[in-house]
Every structure is written in structure tokens, then in C-alpha cells.
Write a protein that holds these residues in place. Sequence first.
Motif, PDB file in Angstrom:
ATOM      1  N   SER A   1       0.792  -1.153  -0.011  1.00  0.00           N
ATOM      2  CA  SER A   1       0.051   0.139   0.097  1.00  0.00           C
ATOM      3  C   SER A   1       0.901   1.223  -0.014  1.00  0.00           C
ATOM      4  O   SER A   1       2.145   1.269   0.392  1.00  0.00           O
ATOM      5  CB  SER A   1      -0.822   0.034   1.318  1.00  0.00           C
ATOM      6  OG  SER A   1      -0.207   0.040   2.489  1.00  0.00           O
ATOM      7  N   THR A   2       0.304   2.187  -0.447  1.00  0.00           N
ATOM      8  CA  THR A   2       0.979   3.546  -0.446  1.00  0.00           C
ATOM      9  C   THR A   2       1.164   4.083   0.946  1.00  0.00           C
ATOM     10  O   THR A   2       0.589   3.864   1.826  1.00  0.00           O
ATOM     11  CB  THR A   2       0.498   4.744  -1.294  1.00  0.00           C
ATOM     12  OG1 THR A   2      -0.928   5.018  -0.715  1.00  0.00           O
ATOM     13  CG2 THR A   2       0.187   4.259  -2.692  1.00  0.00           C
TER      14      THR A   2
ATOM     15  N   ASP B   1      -2.208   5.489   2.003  1.00  0.00           N
ATOM     16  CA  ASP B   1      -3.337   4.504   2.572  1.00  0.00           C
ATOM     17  C   ASP B   1      -2.714   3.923   3.886  1.00  0.00           C
ATOM     18  O   ASP B   1      -3.575   3.837   4.899  1.00  0.00           O
ATOM     19  CB  ASP B   1      -2.987   3.352   1.633  1.00  0.00           C
ATOM     20  CG  ASP B   1      -4.113   2.334   1.867  1.00  0.00           C
ATOM     21  OD1 ASP B   1      -5.259   2.305   1.118  1.00  0.00           O
ATOM     22  OD2 ASP B   1      -3.915   1.404   2.620  1.00  0.00           O
ATOM     23  N   LYS B   2      -1.322   4.046   4.206  1.00  0.00           N
ATOM     24  CA  LYS B   2      -0.999   3.508   5.456  1.00  0.00           C
ATOM     25  C   LYS B   2      -1.449   4.314   6.560  1.00  0.00           C
ATOM     26  O   LYS B   2      -1.732   3.992   7.752  1.00  0.00           O
ATOM     27  CB  LYS B   2       0.364   3.300   5.580  1.00  0.00           C
ATOM     28  CG  LYS B   2       1.193   2.208   4.624  1.00  0.00           C
ATOM     29  CD  LYS B   2       2.560   2.207   4.879  1.00  0.00           C
ATOM     30  CE  LYS B   2       3.156   0.831   4.275  1.00  0.00           C
ATOM     31  NZ  LYS B   2       3.182   0.890   2.638  1.00  0.00           N
TER      32      LYS B   2
ATOM     33  N   ARG C   1      -5.586   5.044   6.878  1.00  0.00           N
ATOM     34  CA  ARG C   1      -6.246   3.918   7.749  1.00  0.00           C
ATOM     35  C   ARG C   1      -5.899   3.850   8.928  1.00  0.00           C
ATOM     36  O   ARG C   1      -6.371   3.071   9.875  1.00  0.00           O
ATOM     37  CB  ARG C   1      -6.074   2.505   7.055  1.00  0.00           C
ATOM     38  CG  ARG C   1      -4.457   1.811   7.082  1.00  0.00           C
ATOM     39  CD  ARG C   1      -4.681   0.519   6.514  1.00  0.00           C
ATOM     40  NE  ARG C   1      -3.397  -0.270   6.567  1.00  0.00           N
ATOM     41  CZ  ARG C   1      -2.202  -0.291   5.634  1.00  0.00           C
ATOM     42  NH1 ARG C   1      -2.567   0.002   4.493  1.00  0.00           N
ATOM     43  NH2 ARG C   1      -1.337  -1.065   6.069  1.00  0.00           N
TER      44      ARG C   1
ATOM     45  N   VAL D   1      -3.905   7.407  -4.762  1.00  0.00           N
ATOM     46  CA  VAL D   1      -4.471   8.062  -3.661  1.00  0.00           C
ATOM     47  C   VAL D   1      -5.973   8.167  -3.825  1.00  0.00           C
ATOM     48  O   VAL D   1      -6.843   7.922  -2.720  1.00  0.00           O
ATOM     49  CB  VAL D   1      -4.068   9.712  -3.578  1.00  0.00           C
ATOM     50  CG1 VAL D   1      -4.937  10.467  -2.767  1.00  0.00           C
ATOM     51  CG2 VAL D   1      -2.618   9.717  -3.097  1.00  0.00           C
TER      52      VAL D   1
ATOM     53  N   ASN E   1      -7.620   5.985  -5.109  1.00  0.00           N
ATOM     54  CA  ASN E   1      -8.263   4.390  -5.111  1.00  0.00           C
ATOM     55  C   ASN E   1      -8.649   4.500  -3.395  1.00  0.00           C
ATOM     56  O   ASN E   1      -9.273   3.738  -3.053  1.00  0.00           O
ATOM     57  CB  ASN E   1      -7.174   3.689  -5.600  1.00  0.00           C
ATOM     58  CG  ASN E   1      -7.737   2.169  -5.176  1.00  0.00           C
ATOM     59  OD1 ASN E   1      -6.912   1.755  -4.255  1.00  0.00           O
ATOM     60  ND2 ASN E   1      -8.411   1.569  -5.947  1.00  0.00           N
ATOM     61  N   SER E   2      -7.619   4.850  -2.681  1.00  0.00           N
ATOM     62  CA  SER E   2      -7.628   4.882  -1.175  1.00  0.00           C
ATOM     63  C   SER E   2      -8.845   5.361  -0.601  1.00  0.00           C
ATOM     64  O   SER E   2      -9.430   4.882   0.388  1.00  0.00           O
ATOM     65  CB  SER E   2      -6.381   5.301  -0.348  1.00  0.00           C
ATOM     66  OG  SER E   2      -5.224   4.544  -1.120  1.00  0.00           O
TER      67      SER E   2
ATOM     68  N   ARG F   1     -11.595   3.377  -0.982  1.00  0.00           N
ATOM     69  CA  ARG F   1     -11.585   1.740  -0.485  1.00  0.00           C
ATOM     70  C   ARG F   1     -11.609   2.089   1.065  1.00  0.00           C
ATOM     71  O   ARG F   1     -11.723   1.133   1.761  1.00  0.00           O
ATOM     72  CB  ARG F   1     -10.043   1.254  -0.796  1.00  0.00           C
ATOM     73  CG  ARG F   1      -9.888   0.598  -2.125  1.00  0.00           C
ATOM     74  CD  ARG F   1      -9.066  -0.383  -2.139  1.00  0.00           C
ATOM     75  NE  ARG F   1      -7.607   0.321  -1.806  1.00  0.00           N
ATOM     76  CZ  ARG F   1      -6.857   0.247  -0.863  1.00  0.00           C
ATOM     77  NH1 ARG F   1      -7.536  -0.601   0.405  1.00  0.00           N
ATOM     78  NH2 ARG F   1      -5.903   0.781  -0.534  1.00  0.00           N
ATOM     79  N   LEU F   2     -11.478   3.051   1.446  1.00  0.00           N
ATOM     80  CA  LEU F   2     -11.469   3.802   3.005  1.00  0.00           C
ATOM     81  C   LEU F   2     -12.657   4.452   3.247  1.00  0.00           C
ATOM     82  O   LEU F   2     -12.602   5.655   3.666  1.00  0.00           O
ATOM     83  CB  LEU F   2     -10.108   4.330   3.502  1.00  0.00           C
ATOM     84  CG  LEU F   2      -8.929   3.311   3.199  1.00  0.00           C
ATOM     85  CD1 LEU F   2      -7.758   4.091   3.577  1.00  0.00           C
ATOM     86  CD2 LEU F   2      -9.291   2.155   4.272  1.00  0.00           C
TER      87      LEU F   2
END
Length: 235
Positions: free
Chosen positions: A88-89, A92-93, A96, A119, A121-122, A125-126
Motif C-alpha cells: 500500500s502507499t 493508505d497506511k 487507515r 490516492v 483509490n484509497s 477503499r476507505l
Amino acid sequence: MINLTKNKPIVRSDEPIALIGGGQLGPDDLNLTLIRVNTVVAADRGAVPVMDSGLMPDAVIGDFDSLDGAYRDRIPADRLFPISEQESTDFDKTLRNVVAPLVLGVGFLGGRLDHQLAVLNSLVRLPDRPCILLGEREVVFHAPPRIELNLTPGDVVSLFPFQTVTGRSRGLEWPIDELVLEPTGRVGTSNRALAKVELSVDAPGLLMMVPRDALDEVMRAFLSGQTGQWPARAE
């Protein structure tokens, strides 16, 4: 509040927090962000502009593959949170691992297109992590279940689906009622505000983009408690 408990958020706040990335920053971006928050979290190399401004991040999260040792050595050890996995980027880290009513992110848009797409995408996804990203000309956020924005007539309002969604709108020149928006089909770029914009969507997955000068209005909407919130995605 910094949390050291395993499998719990690293940072938890009852107020909006800033998330600073190591990407492209405009001349006013950092100050515009920092004056609106009390807690500052850096994603890896995002610690550099924060420290260069004379501040120390409350937490630095990432794999630390791009944070220069001269900066890392100056950061108190209890503020460093390495996450070594490479799947993950750093955005993302970090996203989350923070919990707040709103995250204001800067230093993640502009520059390499693949980084920007990751970014975005995250953001999708979150869905349970409300986050506004500040860009050069616009602010970008994952549309909540409903939102009302007092925009200036003529303001560009773009809607880009990362998955199939439907919704309803008022105050847009081209309403989205009865439309199916999907990444391989119809999208909603370059719509325009007629007055106050009201938008509701039936599922997560829709990114919304409005002019940069609407930042405070978007923050107000998210902090109003009236937008609703998507649940976390099932793993």
C-alpha cells in the motif's frame, strides 16, 4: 491522542486533523491546512515540509523509504510509526491508521499520475475515513451519503464514479436523478452549480470535486453531522 495499542488507530482525535504528504505542494497549501487544525500527521516524507515550517508532526506514519535520515533523527521516537509492508502507499497506511471527524490532506495531488490515482483509490477503499484532499484548483473528497454545499453559481462540480452508483441532486445544471454513474460508462465531469447543491447517493464509490475556494464550505458540511457516513468495507 497517540495510541500504541496493536490493531488500533495510531492517531485518534475529536477534531479535524491534517495529513501531510511528500508530494507537490503549492506556496500556500501547507499554511492553508495547518491554520485549520490542531493535530498534524505526516505520511513518510510529508514530515519534511512540516519540519521545514518550524513545526514537529504529532505522528509520522509510513515505510520511511523516502524520509531522509537527517529529518528522521530529529523526530522523537514515540512519534515515529513505521509500517514496513509494501502493498500500500504511505497515504493508505496513514489514512487507515487515523480516526477523526475529518482529515484534511495536502501534498497528495499533482506530480505523478500513478501516485494520484493510488490516492484516489484509497479514498474509495476507505469510505469510513472522511477526507478532503486539497489540489491546485479544486478539493476532492469521497461523496458521503448526502451533502449540501452553498456554492457560487457557475462553480464547476465534477462527479467521478470509481464504482457503479446512482443518486439524486438539486442545484446542478445537469441533475443526476435516474442516471447510473460508473467508471466504464457515464461520469459527471464539468457539471455546474446553479445555487446551493444538494446531493445524495445510494452507495459509496463516488468522488466529488469542487473549486478550491469552497474548502471551508466542504469542511462545514462534513462537520455538520448531517452528511451520514459510510461503514468500513468488509475485509
